[in-house]
Design a protein around this motif. Sequence first.
Motif, PDB file in Angstrom:
ATOM      1  N   GLY A   2       0.899  -1.332  -0.208  1.00 42.79           N
ATOM      2  CA  GLY A   2       0.012   0.113   0.051  1.00 42.79           C
ATOM      3  C   GLY A   2       0.885   1.290   0.095  1.00 42.79           C
ATOM      4  N   ALA A   3       2.150   1.214   0.890  1.00 44.94           N
ATOM      5  CA  ALA A   3       2.946   2.568   0.770  1.00 44.94           C
ATOM      6  C   ALA A   3       3.619   2.426  -0.575  1.00 44.94           C
ATOM      7  CB  ALA A   3       3.694   1.996   1.800  1.00 44.94           C
TER       8      ALA A   3
ATOM      9  N   GLU B  29      -5.679  -2.370  -6.268  1.00 46.10           N
ATOM     10  CA  GLU B  29      -6.212  -3.225  -5.110  1.00 46.10           C
ATOM     11  C   GLU B  29      -5.272  -4.042  -4.630  1.00 46.10           C
ATOM     12  OE1 GLU B  29     -10.791  -2.999  -6.360  1.00 46.10           O
ATOM     13  OE2 GLU B  29      -9.771  -4.943  -6.350  1.00 46.10           O
ATOM     14  N   ILE B  30      -5.088  -4.215  -3.272  1.00 49.77           N
ATOM     15  CA  ILE B  30      -4.420  -5.123  -2.559  1.00 49.77           C
ATOM     16  C   ILE B  30      -5.429  -5.981  -1.555  1.00 49.77           C
ATOM     17  CG2 ILE B  30      -2.452  -3.745  -2.435  1.00 49.77           C
ATOM     18  CD1 ILE B  30      -2.963  -2.788   0.452  1.00 49.77           C
ATOM     19  N   GLY B  31      -5.057  -7.356  -1.685  1.00 48.22           N
ATOM     20  CA  GLY B  31      -5.989  -8.291  -0.722  1.00 48.22           C
ATOM     21  C   GLY B  31      -5.597  -9.723  -0.602  1.00 48.22           C
TER      22      GLY B  31
ATOM     23  N   GLN C 253      -4.947   4.078   1.496  1.00 49.29           N
ATOM     24  CA  GLN C 253      -6.149   4.886   1.164  1.00 49.29           C
ATOM     25  C   GLN C 253      -7.306   4.202   0.614  1.00 49.29           C
ATOM     26  OE1 GLN C 253      -3.428   7.852  -1.110  1.00 49.29           O
ATOM     27  NE2 GLN C 253      -3.429   9.304   0.679  1.00 49.29           N
ATOM     28  N   GLY C 254      -7.761   3.032   1.259  1.00 49.23           N
ATOM     29  CA  GLY C 254      -9.057   2.486   0.990  1.00 49.23           C
ATOM     30  C   GLY C 254      -8.884   1.458  -0.090  1.00 49.23           C
TER      31      GLY C 254
ATOM     32  N   HIS D 148      -9.821   2.991  12.777  1.00 51.06           N
ATOM     33  CA  HIS D 148     -10.952   2.432  11.946  1.00 51.06           C
ATOM     34  C   HIS D 148     -11.003   2.809  10.632  1.00 51.06           C
ATOM     35  CE1 HIS D 148     -15.309   1.577  11.083  1.00 51.06           C
ATOM     36  NE2 HIS D 148     -15.353   2.775  10.821  1.00 51.06           N
ATOM     37  N   SER D 149     -11.238   2.214   9.719  1.00 50.99           N
ATOM     38  CA  SER D 149     -11.470   2.653   8.497  1.00 50.99           C
ATOM     39  C   SER D 149     -13.084   2.520   7.933  1.00 50.99           C
ATOM     40  CB  SER D 149     -10.433   1.657   7.460  1.00 50.99           C
ATOM     41  OG  SER D 149     -10.295   2.297   6.102  1.00 50.99           O
TER      42      SER D 149
END
Length: 338
Positions: free
Chosen positions: A67-68, A74-76, A102-103, A175-176
């Motif tokens: 993510g950074a 998308e990451i999953g 960032q979501g 919390h996201s």
Amino acid sequence: MKKIGFLSFGHWSASPQSGTRSASDVLLQSIELAVAAEELGADGAYFRVHHFAQQLSSPFPLLAAIGARTSRIEIGTGVIDMRYENPFYMAEDAGAADLISQGRLQLGISRGSPEQVIEGWRYFGYAPSEGESDADMGRRHAEVLLDLLKGEGFAKPSPRPMFPNPPGLLRLEPHSAGLRRRIWWGSASNATALWAAQRGMNLQSSTLKADESGEPFHVQQAKQIRAYRAAWREAGHQWEPRVSVSRSIFALMNDRDRAYFGRGDSSDQIGVIDNMRAVFGRSYAAEPEQLIEELRADEAIAEADTLLLTVPNQLGVDYNAHVLKAILTDVAPALGWR
């Protein structure tokens, strides 16, 4: 249009033929492959989770690092075994990884698959309650996680806190806010697909499924997806779900591709997994023109909005980027996926 990503099992081996000879190799190359996939225009970087194995196991540091390093992809996961998970700690880890990206987190979870050791979840401190199976326990952990991700307060604050508290009951932090709608359930049966729909989770359907009708794998999987979507509508959720399927697909572009994948078995297989008769979907490996025609006939891919391409991660970042590029540029446009 379809989202197209990759799914890595994150194997490593000390074999001289392996491009990933240690856990460090796998973790660092997973980050680099995600960066390369984003540059190629792929939509997702997904990782399988196994415990007690020379494979990826702790997803959140890896997902946060990706993510950074990326900005769009998308990451999953596909999937995290919930029998091993503390839902409270997991909610914090997932919230942090989602905020770092960032979501972009798409969190695939499941009751799990056969593992390397007997009842491995007991070593993590978990055991089914009386009258409960390990699968029941995994689903119970999942339901707790879903509740926590709503972001509602549930813990009574201390009258003498170290730091000032906001009013009311406290929730887990960080919390996201959007993550609750980006939880996926990995389902191998029609019944668990319906269970996922009722609870407002997206659906991940893999390269194997309970053999519930004797029909070809892709036909059974397509029926599972249709039943899931019907159950979603009946449940009355206020947003649209997503559905992914996984496939091993290789466009034979050169002699190296043909040497690796040109002689594979291209038919479904029947086997037994966790005492369940299962049908294992075929792999696809052919020249682009033939591959396009074969994929056009896959009913489940047609039903899904997301396709995850399983990658041979031990062959290294450059080769896997080549595999992804061939599908994205030489196959996907002809099928209307791009």
